[in-house]
Motif scaffolding. Structure first.
Motif, PDB file in Angstrom:
ATOM      1  N   GLU A 214       0.822  -1.207   0.000  1.00 45.38           N
ATOM      2  CA  GLU A 214       0.000   0.000   0.000  1.00 45.38           C
ATOM      3  C   GLU A 214       0.859   1.261   0.000  1.00 45.38           C
ATOM      4  OE1 GLU A 214      -2.982   2.731  -0.057  1.00 45.38           O
ATOM      5  OE2 GLU A 214      -2.921   0.628  -0.660  1.00 45.38           O
ATOM      6  N   LYS A 215       1.989   1.225   0.717  1.00 45.22           N
ATOM      7  CA  LYS A 215       2.841   2.416   0.764  1.00 45.22           C
ATOM      8  C   LYS A 215       3.429   2.720  -0.606  1.00 45.22           C
ATOM      9  CE  LYS A 215       6.549   4.644   3.360  1.00 45.22           C
ATOM     10  NZ  LYS A 215       7.492   4.571   4.501  1.00 45.22           N
ATOM     11  N   ILE A 216       3.869   1.682  -1.317  1.00 45.94           N
ATOM     12  CA  ILE A 216       4.428   1.886  -2.656  1.00 45.94           C
ATOM     13  C   ILE A 216       3.348   2.346  -3.623  1.00 45.94           C
ATOM     14  CG2 ILE A 216       5.459   0.707  -4.633  1.00 45.94           C
ATOM     15  CD1 ILE A 216       7.078  -0.960  -2.705  1.00 45.94           C
ATOM     16  N   ASN A 217       2.187   1.705  -3.579  1.00 45.45           N
ATOM     17  CA  ASN A 217       1.086   2.112  -4.451  1.00 45.45           C
ATOM     18  C   ASN A 217       0.665   3.548  -4.154  1.00 45.45           C
ATOM     19  OD1 ASN A 217       0.785  -0.250  -5.991  1.00 45.45           O
ATOM     20  ND2 ASN A 217      -0.389  -1.235  -4.373  1.00 45.45           N
ATOM     21  N   GLY A 218       0.678   3.912  -2.859  1.00 45.84           N
ATOM     22  CA  GLY A 218       0.345   5.280  -2.497  1.00 45.84           C
ATOM     23  C   GLY A 218       1.352   6.268  -3.051  1.00 45.84           C
ATOM     24  N   ALA A 219       2.651   5.900  -3.024  1.00 40.17           N
ATOM     25  CA  ALA A 219       3.693   6.764  -3.572  1.00 40.17           C
ATOM     26  C   ALA A 219       3.550   6.916  -5.082  1.00 40.17           C
ATOM     27  CB  ALA A 219       5.071   6.207  -3.221  1.00 40.17           C
ATOM     28  N   ILE A 220       3.125   5.847  -5.757  1.00 41.81           N
ATOM     29  CA  ILE A 220       2.897   5.924  -7.208  1.00 41.81           C
ATOM     30  C   ILE A 220       1.738   6.870  -7.508  1.00 41.81           C
ATOM     31  CG2 ILE A 220       2.190   4.603  -9.232  1.00 41.81           C
ATOM     32  CD1 ILE A 220       3.702   2.212  -8.060  1.00 41.81           C
ATOM     33  N   ARG A 221       0.684   6.785  -6.696  1.00 43.56           N
ATOM     34  CA  ARG A 221      -0.450   7.707  -6.887  1.00 43.56           C
ATOM     35  C   ARG A 221      -0.019   9.152  -6.665  1.00 43.56           C
ATOM     36  NH1 ARG A 221      -3.150   3.500  -4.031  1.00 43.56           N
ATOM     37  NH2 ARG A 221      -3.055   4.673  -2.071  1.00 43.56           N
ATOM     38  N   LEU A 222       0.842   9.376  -5.664  1.00 43.41           N
ATOM     39  CA  LEU A 222       1.338  10.729  -5.412  1.00 43.41           C
ATOM     40  C   LEU A 222       2.174  11.217  -6.587  1.00 43.41           C
ATOM     41  CD1 LEU A 222       1.678  13.130  -3.473  1.00 43.41           C
ATOM     42  CD2 LEU A 222       3.695  11.972  -2.538  1.00 43.41           C
ATOM     43  N   TRP A 223       3.016  10.341  -7.145  1.00 45.99           N
ATOM     44  CA  TRP A 223       3.821  10.705  -8.307  1.00 45.99           C
ATOM     45  C   TRP A 223       2.924  11.152  -9.465  1.00 45.99           C
ATOM     46  CZ3 TRP A 223       8.392  11.628 -10.634  1.00 45.99           C
ATOM     47  CH2 TRP A 223       8.472  11.436 -12.014  1.00 45.99           C
ATOM     48  N   GLU A 224       1.859  10.415  -9.702  1.00 42.52           N
ATOM     49  CA  GLU A 224       0.956  10.746 -10.799  1.00 42.52           C
ATOM     50  C   GLU A 224       0.280  12.090 -10.568  1.00 42.52           C
ATOM     51  OE1 GLU A 224      -1.544   7.336 -10.827  1.00 42.52           O
ATOM     52  OE2 GLU A 224      -0.129   6.108 -11.995  1.00 42.52           O
ATOM     53  N   ILE A 225      -0.031  12.406  -9.317  1.00 40.65           N
ATOM     54  CA  ILE A 225      -0.652  13.697  -9.005  1.00 40.65           C
ATOM     55  C   ILE A 225       0.347  14.824  -9.206  1.00 40.65           C
ATOM     56  CG2 ILE A 225      -1.575  15.099  -7.123  1.00 40.65           C
ATOM     57  CD1 ILE A 225      -2.791  12.537  -5.967  1.00 40.65           C
ATOM     58  N   LEU A 226       1.559  14.661  -8.691  1.00 39.68           N
ATOM     59  CA  LEU A 226       2.564  15.714  -8.744  1.00 39.68           C
ATOM     60  C   LEU A 226       3.049  16.002 -10.178  1.00 39.68           C
ATOM     61  CD1 LEU A 226       4.772  14.813  -5.637  1.00 39.68           C
ATOM     62  CD2 LEU A 226       2.931  16.511  -5.789  1.00 39.68           C
ATOM     63  N   THR A 227       2.998  15.005 -11.044  1.00 41.34           N
ATOM     64  CA  THR A 227       3.510  15.173 -12.410  1.00 41.34           C
ATOM     65  C   THR A 227       2.403  15.302 -13.442  1.00 41.34           C
ATOM     66  OG1 THR A 227       3.701  12.757 -12.692  1.00 41.34           O
ATOM     67  CG2 THR A 227       5.645  13.945 -11.866  1.00 41.34           C
ATOM     68  N   GLU A 228       1.167  15.428 -12.979  1.00 43.41           N
ATOM     69  CA  GLU A 228       0.049  15.554 -13.916  1.00 43.41           C
ATOM     70  C   GLU A 228       0.238  16.805 -14.784  1.00 43.41           C
ATOM     71  OE1 GLU A 228      -4.852  15.750 -13.901  1.00 43.41           O
ATOM     72  OE2 GLU A 228      -3.723  15.774 -12.022  1.00 43.41           O
ATOM     73  N   GLY A 229       0.123  16.609 -16.097  1.00 44.98           N
ATOM     74  CA  GLY A 229       0.250  17.720 -17.037  1.00 44.98           C
ATOM     75  C   GLY A 229       1.677  18.145 -17.300  1.00 44.98           C
ATOM     76  N   ALA A 230       2.661  17.345 -16.848  1.00 41.21           N
ATOM     77  CA  ALA A 230       4.060  17.730 -17.049  1.00 41.21           C
ATOM     78  C   ALA A 230       4.420  17.700 -18.526  1.00 41.21           C
ATOM     79  CB  ALA A 230       4.976  16.772 -16.278  1.00 41.21           C
ATOM     80  N   ALA A 231       5.271  18.635 -18.925  1.00 41.25           N
ATOM     81  CA  ALA A 231       5.720  18.723 -20.310  1.00 41.25           C
ATOM     82  C   ALA A 231       6.621  17.552 -20.634  1.00 41.25           C
ATOM     83  CB  ALA A 231       6.451  20.037 -20.541  1.00 41.25           C
ATOM     84  N   LYS A 232       6.316  16.838 -21.709  1.00 40.58           N
ATOM     85  CA  LYS A 232       7.118  15.686 -22.116  1.00 40.58           C
ATOM     86  C   LYS A 232       8.439  16.145 -22.713  1.00 40.58           C
ATOM     87  CE  LYS A 232       3.982  12.551 -21.116  1.00 40.58           C
ATOM     88  NZ  LYS A 232       2.984  13.400 -20.455  1.00 40.58           N
TER      89      LYS A 232
END
Length: 232
Positions: A214-232
């Protein structure tokens, strides 16, 4: 002739033969319960997310605390203790060649070694899924643990990005971080936290053999939130 024992005598005989077994079992249960309680208590006191910063340049304490508080607003209470806590772990890899004298060079080399040992431990225990890097190319070649920004594992010939720049991530660039202070000869020197973070890279580690908890999955969800809309 075998004597027929009463129920009271049977209970007394059983206790005489088994009392120490009972005492030992009770002690073991108490110790086991105490161990479980400590594990649960420690788990609840641990941060929900551990982010690793790796670089030669040290981050000011004010900046670290500002990033922790701002990122926590986008996280979840993974350990159920009623609050969201982010810990930014700093692994400063000192540049021994930047020192002016041999003694300082030796001290920097020792500090860099200690930081690398702690960083290796972090990597082995999969303590951090999100990395903030001063030199992502050097880190990637030294520690080949990063995956592509979309979570896929690197393959030969792939040109998918392995990291984003902080400034290219709208969520990160929009965090209210305020300012930090550094000691100066003529008084404190003030700097802007976002400006200090803008040139750093953010990356996530890959998972090859580990089954995510759960901690790793939670960190992955946080990564997706923090990088949402990031320039490729």
């Amino acid at each position: 002739e075998k004597k027929e024992l009463t129920k009271e005598e049977k209970r007394r005989n059983w206790w005489d033969y088994h009392k120490w077994h009972v005492v030992i079992a009770v002690v073991c249960l108490v110790l086991a319960a105490d161990l479980v309680f400590d594990m649960v208590r420690n788990a609840r006191n641990e941060p929900d997310y551990t982010i690793a910063y790796v670089g030669v340049t040290a981050l000011p304490v004010d900046l670290i605390e500002a990033v922790e508080e701002a990122v926590a607003e986008h996280g979840e209470d993974l350990n159920g203790n009623g609050k969201v806590q982010v810990e930014l772990m700093e692994y400063q890899l000192y540049d021994e060649n930047a020192a002016e004298n041999p003694a300082q060079q030796e001290e920097n080399a020792e500090r860099a070694y200690n930081a690398s040992v702690l960083l290796t431990l972090n990597i082995e225990t999969v303590d951090s899924m999100i990395y903030i890097l001063e030199d992502p190319e050097l880190f990637g070649s030294t520690y080949p643990i990063l995956c592509h920004t979309d979570g896929t594992l690197p393959e030969e010939g792939s040109d998918a990005p392995m990291y984003y720049l902080w400034k290219d991530c709208p969520v990160l660039a929009g965090l209210e971080l305020g300012t930090f202070q550094l000691p100066g000869i003529y008084g404190p020197i003030e700097g802007d936290c976002q400006s200090a973070m803008s040139g750093l890279a953010v990356a996530r580690r890959g998972l090859w053999d580990d089954e995510p908890g759960e901690k790793i999955n939670g960190a992955i969800r946080l990564w997706e939130i923090l990088t949402e809309g990031a320039a490729k």
